[in-house]
Design an enzyme around this catalytic site. Structure first.
Site, short mmCIF file in Angstrom:
data_model
loop_
_atom_site.label_atom_id
_atom_site.label_comp_id
_atom_site.label_asym_id
_atom_site.label_seq_id
_atom_site.Cartn_x
_atom_site.Cartn_y
_atom_site.Cartn_z
N GLU A 96 0.83 -1.21 0.00
CA GLU A 96 0.00 0.00 0.00
C GLU A 96 0.87 1.26 0.00
OE1 GLU A 96 -3.06 -0.05 -0.55
OE2 GLU A 96 -3.94 -1.86 0.29
N GLU A 127 -5.01 5.38 -0.15
CA GLU A 127 -3.85 4.53 0.13
C GLU A 127 -3.35 4.78 1.56
OE1 GLU A 127 -3.73 2.28 -1.81
OE2 GLU A 127 -4.00 2.96 -3.86
N HIS A 130 -5.51 2.75 3.68
CA HIS A 130 -5.15 1.33 3.60
C HIS A 130 -3.89 1.05 4.42
CE1 HIS A 130 -7.36 1.19 -0.55
NE2 HIS A 130 -8.16 1.50 0.45
N TYR A 136 -3.54 -0.74 12.14
CA TYR A 136 -4.65 -1.09 13.04
C TYR A 136 -4.73 -2.61 13.26
CZ TYR A 136 -9.67 -1.27 14.47
OH TYR A 136 -10.87 -1.50 15.12
N GLU A 200 -2.07 -3.36 -8.34
CA GLU A 200 -3.42 -3.25 -7.77
C GLU A 200 -4.41 -4.20 -8.44
OE1 GLU A 200 -3.76 1.21 -8.19
OE2 GLU A 200 -4.07 1.02 -6.05
N GLU A 234 -9.96 -0.45 -4.33
CA GLU A 234 -8.99 -0.82 -5.37
C GLU A 234 -9.66 -1.00 -6.72
OE1 GLU A 234 -5.96 -0.44 -4.98
OE2 GLU A 234 -5.76 -0.46 -2.80
N HIS A 237 -9.60 2.33 -8.18
CA HIS A 237 -8.24 2.71 -8.58
C HIS A 237 -7.89 2.06 -9.92
CE1 HIS A 237 -7.10 3.10 -4.00
NE2 HIS A 237 -8.11 3.86 -4.36
#
Ligand code: FE
Ligand code: MN
Length: 354
Positions: A96, A127, A130, A136, A200, A234, A237
């Site tokens: 990412e 991004e 992400h 996290y 991607e 994505e 994207h």
């Protein structure tokens, strides 16, 4: 090359109105003020921007409670499943930020059209979301960051994928690089295809399928939901990237020779091979009811769709082994409909949902 390239005159099929012809194309747009976004030339760039906004999410919205319990328990996850989860977190955690760097440091510099730049800013933000998602996940599951964030060097099947994409894009990071020659445009197309189509569009998809397959079995459902949100972003994207590639191809037909097309097909085949190796390495024993051979077939199915999207012939003809992957995205759209979010207004075929 001494002469300066300008985009070919717009064709009747393009969205130009006569009054906008002077503004130049998506790159080498020296005649336009990059701050002058209206009137729009590329309506699709605006639609992708709005699509991104309507998909807005942050990782903290997803509860990781059940995932933490399952991860800490000795009886829920097999060794195979743990390996698969760690490999995918390891790959995505650095992929990412590689993608984000490429947008900000390379693509934004050369795509000078203002509405495309507006979308690139949105994509760069996504991004960042992400990248934050994997922070996290590491935090909530209590993973060793040193293990996860070094996999791009220590795990060969991840390292190969990253090195492949970086190798395709090395020339455009040269500070003197410009898209004012046919060679320059080809190098820039290599970068766009490397990141949008291969990274991607192909390298993310064995991972998406693995994590969503696990979620279907009730395992690591929070991480699965994070992956589903990422996959939804994505797919936009990828659609944007393919439209940029196809626009450049249209504007500079002399750059996209049959030989260049064959080179791109060969790169995609090479990418598919790396992704299949990654699938076998991440999931050597398969999951309940699914084996790595099916993940590898899914990669071929996805690669054919990407090739067609940029006007190249299919290479594999492999049927989709996971029709539920497309359903996952369809359900998502329905869910958004009931939340009165708008994700469905794109024209048919604008988005590759699986
Ligand atoms: Fe991303
Ligand atoms: Mn992306």
């Amino acid at each position: 090359m001494a002469h300066t390239l300008r985009p070919a005159a717009p064709t009747a099929a393009s969205a130009d109105t006569a009054g906008q012809r002077a503004v130049g194309g998506i790159i080498n747009n020296g005649t336009t003020d990059p701050n002058k976004i209206l009137p729009l030339r590329y309506q699709w760039a605006r639609e992708y921007y709005r699509s991104g906004v309507s998909n807005n999410w942050v990782p903290e919205e997803v509860s990781m409670q059940k995932d933490v319990e399952q991860w800490k328990s000795d009886s829920v996850l097999s060794e195979t499943e743990r390996r698969l989860i760690l490999r995918n977190l390891g790959f995505f955690s650095t992929a990412e930020s590689l993608t984000a760097n490429n947008i900000v440091l390379a693509v934004y510099r050369h795509v000078t059209n203002p509405e495309c730049r507006q979308y690139l800013l949105r994509q760069a933000f996504e991004e960042a979301i992400h990248t934050d998602t994997f922070i996290y996940c590491c935090d909530t599951l209590g993973l060793d960051p040193e293990q996860i964030y070094t996999m791009y060097r220590t795990v060969p099947s991840i390292n190969e994928k990253d090195e492949f994409v970086i190798g395709l894009t090395r020339s455009i990071f040269d500070p003197t690089f410009a898209t004012d020659s046919i060679e320059g445009i080809r190098s820039f197309l290599h970068d766009l295809i490397g990141y949008y189509v291969i990274m991607e569009g192909i390298f993310f998809y064995a991972g998406f399928a693995m994590m969503l397959a696990l979620r279907r079995q009730g395992k690591m459902v929070g991480v699965g939901e994070q992956f589903e949100f990422i996959m939804r972003d994505e797919s936009v994207h990828l659609a944007f990237g393919c439209d940029v590639i196809n626009t450049i191809r249209n504007d500079y037909p002399e750059a996209w020779t049959p030989e260049f097309g064959q080179q791109i097909s060969a790169l995609v085949r090479q990418g598919v091979q790396y992704e299949q190796e990654y699938a076998f390495d991440s999931c050597p024993q398969g999951l309940l009811g699914i084996n790595a051979v099916q993940f590898a077939a899914y990669v071929e199915y996805i690669a054919d769709k990407r090739l067609e999207r940029i006007g190249l012939p299919k290479e594999y003809g492999t049927p989709n082994p996971f029709p539920w992957m497309a359903q996952t995205m369809d359900l998502n759209k329905e869910k958004n409909f009931f939340e009165t979010r708008v994700t469905e207004y794109q024209t048919a075929g604008a988005l590759d949902w699986d």
